[in-house]
Design an enzyme around this catalytic site. Sequence first.
Site, PDB file in Angstrom:
ATOM      1  N   GLY A 199       0.765  -1.141   0.219  1.00 29.99           N
ATOM      2  CA  GLY A 199      -0.016   0.006   0.092  1.00 29.99           C
ATOM      3  C   GLY A 199       0.965   1.432   0.063  1.00 29.99           C
ATOM      4  CB  CYS A 200       0.547   4.435   1.506  1.00 36.72           C
ATOM      5  SG  CYS A 200       1.473   6.206   1.677  1.00 36.72           S
ATOM      6  CG  PHE A 201       5.897   4.746  -1.151  1.00 30.92           C
ATOM      7  CD1 PHE A 201       5.538   6.012  -0.810  1.00 30.92           C
ATOM      8  CD2 PHE A 201       6.176   4.590  -2.681  1.00 30.92           C
ATOM      9  CE1 PHE A 201       5.518   7.103  -1.663  1.00 30.92           C
ATOM     10  CE2 PHE A 201       6.064   5.827  -3.351  1.00 30.92           C
ATOM     11  CZ  PHE A 201       5.660   7.078  -2.852  1.00 30.92           C
TER      12      PHE A 201
END
Length: 178
Positions: A10-12
Site C-alpha cells: 500500500g502507501c509506501f
Amino acid sequence: MEKKATFAGGCFWCMVRPFDEQPGIHRVISGYTGGHTENPTYEEVCSETTGHREAVQITYDPEVFSYEKMLDIFWSQIDPTDPGGQFHDRGESYKTAVYYHDEEQKALAEASRDRIDQSSRFQKPVVTDILPAKTFYEAETYHQDYYRKHPLHYKMYNRGSGRAGFIDKYWRGEHESK
C-alpha cells in the site's frame, strides 16, 4: 554481503518505518515497481496507467537480519486479504506484493504466505501476490523518509487511513507500526 528485498504494502510512506533502523538494514527506499513505464512519476503511478505499485526496496545484511524476519514485518503491516488496495488507498498501485529477487526468497515468501493463509487470523483468503522483482524506480525525494520529515502528518495518515487500527486488531504486539 548485501541483499535486496522488495515489498508493496500500500502507501509506501507506511512501509518504511517498520524496517528502518532495524539492525542489519542498510537502506529503505520508497519507489515504484512491477509496471511497464520507465521512470514513472508519482502522478503517473497514481493514474493507474503504468502498472506500477508503490513499494519499498530494502538493502540489508542477511547475516544480521534474515529475510524471514523481513517477511514477518511485512505481513504484520498489511491486510493481506484485500484485493483492491490497502485501507483507504484503492487501486492497482496500492495492491500488496512480495517481489522476490531469487528462488530462495520466492520459496520463503510462498511458505510464509501459506502459513498466514492457513492460520485462523483472517476470515478471508490471503491475496497478496508473490512476483519476480522487476526494475525498481526510486520515488521523488519528498516521498523518502516521510515519517521522519513529517511526523505529525504521517501519524495522522497512518491512523486516518485505517492502517493503524487494522494492525492493532490483527497484529497487536507483533512488529508495532507507529
